[in-house]
Design a protein around this motif. Sequence first.
Motif, PDB file in Angstrom:
ATOM      1  N   TYR A  76     -28.211 -29.725  -1.286  1.00 20.61           N
ATOM      2  CA  TYR A  76     -28.027 -28.313  -0.923  1.00 20.61           C
ATOM      3  C   TYR A  76     -27.423 -28.197   0.473  1.00 20.61           C
ATOM      4  O   TYR A  76     -26.472 -27.437   0.694  1.00 20.61           O
ATOM      5  CB  TYR A  76     -29.374 -27.570  -0.983  1.00 20.61           C
ATOM      6  N   LEU A  77     -27.966 -28.959   1.438  1.00 22.63           N
ATOM      7  CA  LEU A  77     -27.423 -28.934   2.798  1.00 22.63           C
ATOM      8  C   LEU A  77     -25.958 -29.372   2.798  1.00 22.63           C
ATOM      9  O   LEU A  77     -25.128 -28.802   3.506  1.00 22.63           O
ATOM     10  CB  LEU A  77     -28.242 -29.843   3.716  1.00 22.63           C
ATOM     11  N   TYR A  78     -25.646 -30.366   1.979  1.00 20.48           N
ATOM     12  CA  TYR A  78     -24.289 -30.902   1.915  1.00 20.48           C
ATOM     13  C   TYR A  78     -23.307 -29.876   1.342  1.00 20.48           C
ATOM     14  O   TYR A  78     -22.262 -29.614   1.928  1.00 20.48           O
ATOM     15  CB  TYR A  78     -24.300 -32.180   1.085  1.00 20.48           C
ATOM     16  N   ASP A 131     -40.865 -37.113  -8.466  1.00 20.82           N
ATOM     17  CA  ASP A 131     -40.546 -35.689  -8.285  1.00 20.82           C
ATOM     18  C   ASP A 131     -40.292 -35.369  -6.819  1.00 20.82           C
ATOM     19  O   ASP A 131     -39.411 -34.580  -6.490  1.00 20.82           O
ATOM     20  CB  ASP A 131     -41.674 -34.805  -8.821  1.00 20.82           C
ATOM     21  N   THR A 132     -41.062 -36.007  -5.946  1.00 18.87           N
ATOM     22  CA  THR A 132     -40.877 -35.787  -4.515  1.00 18.87           C
ATOM     23  C   THR A 132     -39.509 -36.283  -4.071  1.00 18.87           C
ATOM     24  O   THR A 132     -38.787 -35.592  -3.353  1.00 18.87           O
ATOM     25  CB  THR A 132     -41.991 -36.499  -3.717  1.00 18.87           C
ATOM     26  N   ALA A 139     -24.321 -42.716   0.969  1.00 18.14           N
ATOM     27  CA  ALA A 139     -25.145 -43.924   1.110  1.00 18.14           C
ATOM     28  C   ALA A 139     -26.623 -43.576   0.973  1.00 18.14           C
ATOM     29  O   ALA A 139     -27.388 -44.316   0.349  1.00 18.14           O
ATOM     30  CB  ALA A 139     -24.877 -44.585   2.462  1.00 18.14           C
ATOM     31  N   LEU A 140     -27.019 -42.443   1.534  1.00 17.40           N
ATOM     32  CA  LEU A 140     -28.411 -42.022   1.419  1.00 17.40           C
ATOM     33  C   LEU A 140     -28.763 -41.711  -0.037  1.00 17.40           C
ATOM     34  O   LEU A 140     -29.845 -42.086  -0.506  1.00 17.40           O
ATOM     35  CB  LEU A 140     -28.664 -40.798   2.305  1.00 17.40           C
ATOM     36  N   CYS A 141     -27.869 -41.060  -0.746  1.00 20.83           N
ATOM     37  CA  CYS A 141     -28.118 -40.770  -2.164  1.00 20.83           C
ATOM     38  C   CYS A 141     -28.275 -42.048  -2.974  1.00 20.83           C
ATOM     39  O   CYS A 141     -29.160 -42.144  -3.826  1.00 20.83           O
ATOM     40  CB  CYS A 141     -26.996 -39.907  -2.734  1.00 20.83           C
ATOM     41  N   HIS A 142     -27.443 -43.033  -2.695  1.00 18.62           N
ATOM     42  CA  HIS A 142     -27.557 -44.321  -3.398  1.00 18.62           C
ATOM     43  C   HIS A 142     -28.888 -45.006  -3.058  1.00 18.62           C
ATOM     44  O   HIS A 142     -29.539 -45.588  -3.931  1.00 18.62           O
ATOM     45  CB  HIS A 142     -26.381 -45.243  -3.059  1.00 18.62           C
ATOM     46  N   ALA A 152     -33.812 -35.278  -2.560  1.00 16.71           N
ATOM     47  CA  ALA A 152     -32.391 -35.462  -2.880  1.00 16.71           C
ATOM     48  C   ALA A 152     -31.712 -34.114  -3.108  1.00 16.71           C
ATOM     49  O   ALA A 152     -30.590 -33.883  -2.636  1.00 16.71           O
ATOM     50  CB  ALA A 152     -32.241 -36.360  -4.104  1.00 16.71           C
ATOM     51  N   ASN A 153     -32.387 -33.223  -3.829  1.00 16.78           N
ATOM     52  CA  ASN A 153     -31.815 -31.896  -4.064  1.00 16.78           C
ATOM     53  C   ASN A 153     -31.684 -31.092  -2.773  1.00 16.78           C
ATOM     54  O   ASN A 153     -30.699 -30.376  -2.576  1.00 16.78           O
ATOM     55  CB  ASN A 153     -32.653 -31.121  -5.080  1.00 16.78           C
TER      56      ASN A 153
END
Length: 128
Positions: free
Chosen positions: A41-43, A30-31, A12-15, A36-37
């Motif tokens: 990575y954490l995921y 870019d920020t 949901a956060l990515c969307h 998101a990256n």
Amino acid sequence: MTTRPEDFEFEALCHALESAVEHVPDTARDTISTVANALHYLYVTGQFTAFREYLRDTDRVAPSFVDSAHVFPDMARAEEWLQKQPLSSWGTLVKVAGKTFAVGKQAEMKLNLVPSFTPQEVDSPDPE
């Protein structure tokens, strides 16, 4: 978001980030991409639960006074002590030559000393 920060769902956060990027200036894209990256990575590295716990902890009120667990006259003695500590010592505050350090944990699961501050140091002016 209507949920607490530590309760968000990854997808949901990515969307939400994907939708938001359409409405921000190019300079901010870019920020948002970097954020998101970092979350991805954490995921994928299995650190997402720890990140949620970190967010939960940031809402707690910090104590107004913290004593260092150990005081050392110099870094050599602090490093000597550090080599004998278990990994569970991570987060311990120590003083080395009058400066505060926190015991950190490196990626290769070794401890190190990281410059840090106690609440009273943050509230007082720098003596240097």
